[in-house]
Design an enzyme around this catalytic site. Structure first.
Site, short mmCIF file in Angstrom:
data_model
loop_
_atom_site.label_atom_id
_atom_site.label_comp_id
_atom_site.label_asym_id
_atom_site.label_seq_id
_atom_site.Cartn_x
_atom_site.Cartn_y
_atom_site.Cartn_z
N LYS A 1 -5.46 18.37 5.64
CA LYS A 1 -5.90 19.69 5.18
C LYS A 1 -6.24 20.59 6.36
CE LYS A 1 -7.73 18.52 0.61
NZ LYS A 1 -8.91 18.54 -0.25
N LYS B 1 2.87 13.43 -2.27
CA LYS B 1 2.01 13.32 -3.45
C LYS B 1 2.01 14.61 -4.27
CE LYS B 1 -2.37 13.94 -2.81
NZ LYS B 1 -3.76 13.97 -2.43
N LYS C 1 -2.55 19.76 -5.97
CA LYS C 1 -2.91 21.11 -6.39
C LYS C 1 -2.63 22.11 -5.28
CE LYS C 1 -6.98 19.51 -8.82
NZ LYS C 1 -8.30 19.12 -8.38
P1 TYM Z 1 -9.23 15.74 -6.57
O1 TYM Z 1 -9.68 16.83 -7.45
O2 TYM Z 1 -8.34 16.05 -5.42
O3 TYM Z 1 -8.52 14.59 -7.41
C1 TYM Z 1 -9.12 14.09 -8.58
C2 TYM Z 1 -8.60 12.71 -8.91
O4 TYM Z 1 -7.18 12.74 -9.11
C3 TYM Z 1 -6.56 11.75 -8.29
N1 TYM Z 1 -5.25 12.27 -7.87
C4 TYM Z 1 -4.11 11.61 -8.03
N2 TYM Z 1 -3.83 10.40 -8.57
C5 TYM Z 1 -2.53 10.02 -8.61
N3 TYM Z 1 -1.51 10.78 -8.12
C6 TYM Z 1 -1.74 11.99 -7.57
N4 TYM Z 1 -0.73 12.74 -7.12
C7 TYM Z 1 -3.08 12.45 -7.51
N5 TYM Z 1 -3.68 13.59 -7.04
C8 TYM Z 1 -5.00 13.46 -7.28
C9 TYM Z 1 -7.50 11.57 -7.12
O5 TYM Z 1 -7.31 10.32 -6.50
C10 TYM Z 1 -8.84 11.69 -7.79
O6 TYM Z 1 -9.23 10.46 -8.35
N6 TYM Z 1 -12.43 13.71 -3.57
C11 TYM Z 1 -12.12 13.60 -4.98
C12 TYM Z 1 -13.17 14.22 -5.85
C13 TYM Z 1 -14.51 13.59 -5.77
C14 TYM Z 1 -14.86 12.30 -6.24
C15 TYM Z 1 -16.25 12.16 -5.99
C16 TYM Z 1 -14.13 11.27 -6.86
C17 TYM Z 1 -15.64 14.14 -5.27
N7 TYM Z 1 -16.70 13.29 -5.40
C18 TYM Z 1 -16.93 10.99 -6.34
C19 TYM Z 1 -14.81 10.11 -7.20
C20 TYM Z 1 -16.18 9.96 -6.94
C21 TYM Z 1 -10.75 14.16 -5.22
O7 TYM Z 1 -9.80 13.77 -4.69
O8 TYM Z 1 -10.60 15.13 -6.09
#
Ligand code: TYM
Length: 354
Positions: free
Chosen positions: A115, A207, A210
């Site tokens: 990022k 991947k 968003k």
């Molecule tokens: P975020 O919003 O980027 O993603 C949310 C969840 O979606 C999963 N994910 C995916 N899984 C499979 N294939 C993909 N292409 C894909 N893109 C996203 C992510 O692995 C995630 O589970 N940092 C975290 C948010 C967070 C969090 C936490 C998660 C903040 N605090 C505490 C668990 C516990 C995140 O990636 O958000």
């Protein structure tokens, strides 16, 4: 006494619209855990401002994300659904953890590096600190398991290391048996194999995300049927006939067949044999239909939930109160272990009484 269930915590950022990766990799797996675990799901709005954001959209995106949790099957009677920034312990524990986390642990985080390249000179300290805030989210709830997609594995390892090496090993007081008593619970990642890594529609080697500027690379959970069909029609293919799993030269076939299996409710074996002799021209409409049908009930439920703003606000208010009660106890435990004066009113009163 009722048996205490293992605790689960997870969250999604309210940035842009949630996509199939967020659903299949994370939220869908949360739903089943509600039967067997004590589940906490937060909308991580503080994480959403680690990259430039639009203040005019943040609160609506936060409400939409919470409504999507419910539309996907999260039941606020069984789970605590809340907004991260409304429980101030998250920011406070993040600061305490910041002060014990080595900078070089953060600098080697893959997501930060990726990022940061995109942000150029404007990269914020918050982006570097993102995984420490995530560690605070998890550790505040004494979570046993954290269901996430594959891309979050490194962040979870960091949360474990902070809890174990930097808090428990350094500050845990000794119990009556002379052994250190843990201050923070060390969580386990829960990454299901299927759906853990949903790939982009325009490049089977990267991947679904968003932040990809190309909207055609992902299917948002709220995309209307015509748009879903159009995106799938334009998805990258290869010149081969027949869909298959596991061919390293055919990442698009692997990804789209995997999506078909998950969305049509087929096992991988069933999907592979059904599509083994199919050309892309027959497969794509099949995948489009499965996707539209899988998302239809979710989209209907979402529309109902969004029409009832006060209902959503009640869910989040109750969730905040339940979350706050758990989080503030953990925070106090850490504050006390680190040597701070007590912060809570009750403790403050005790202090005045001394
Ligand atoms: P975020 O919003 O980027 O993603 C949310 C969840 O979606 C999963 N994910 C995916 N899984 C499979 N294939 C993909 N292409 C894909 N893109 C996203 C992510 O692995 C995630 O589970 N940092 C975290 C948010 C967070 C969090 C936490 C998660 C903040 N605090 C505490 C668990 C516990 C995140 O990636 O958000």
């Amino acid at each position: 006494m009722p048996e205490q269930r293992p605790r689960v915590l997870s969250g999604v950022q309210p940035t842009g619209s949630l996509h199939l990766g967020n659903w299949l990799g994370a939220i869908r797996n949360w739903v089943d855990l509600q039967d067997s675990h004590d589940t906490f799901f937060c909308v991580v709005d503080l994480h959403a401002i680690t990259v430039p954001h639009d203040p005019a959209r943040l609160s609506e995106d936060t409400l939409s994300t919470a409504a999507l949790y419910l539309a996907c099957g999260i039941d606020p009677q069984r789970s605590t659904v809340f907004v991260q920034s409304q429980v101030s312990a998250h920011s406070e524990l993040c600061w305490l953890l910041n002060c014990v986390t080595p900078l070089n642990w953060l600098e080697r985080m893959i997501q930060f590096k990726e990022k940061a390249v995109k942000q150029g000179a404007d990269v914020s300290a918050g982006l570097l600190d993102y995984p420490v805030l995530m560690a605070a989210d998890i550790l505040l709830y004494d979570a046993d398991r954290v269901p996430v997609g594959e891309d979050q594995k490194q962040h979870l390892e960091l949360a474990r290391d902070i809890a174990q090496q930097r808090i428990n090993a350094r500050y845990a007081p000794k119990g009556p048996d002379g052994e250190p008593t843990a201050i923070l619970k060390v969580p386990e990642p829960l990454i299901l194999k299927e759906g853990a890594r949903v790939m982009s529609l325009t490049d089977g080697r990267s991947k679904m995300s968003k932040s990809d500027p190309n909207e055609g690379s992902r299917i948002a959970l709220l995309d209307p049927p015509e748009l879903i069909t159009k995106k799938i029609k334009r998805a990258k293919t290869d010149p081969e006939m027949g869909l298959e799993f596991g061919n390293p030269d055919r990442p698009e076939a692997d990804n789209l067949l995997g999506l078909y299996a998950l969305l049509a409710g087929r096992s991988r074996e069933q999907a592979a044999s059904e599509c083994a002799a199919m050309g892309w021209g027959s497969f794509k409409p099949l995948l489009a239909e499965a996707t539209v049908e899988a998302l239809r009930p979710l989209q209907q439920r979402y529309a109902e939930l969004r029409a009832d703003r006060s209902g959503m606000e009640t869910v989040l208010r109750e969730g905040r109160d339940r979350a706050d009660a758990v989080a503030s106890r953990t925070l106090e435990r850490v504050r006390s272990a680190l040597g701070f004066l007590p912060a809570t009113r009750d403790h403050g009163q005790q202090l005045l009484d001394l």
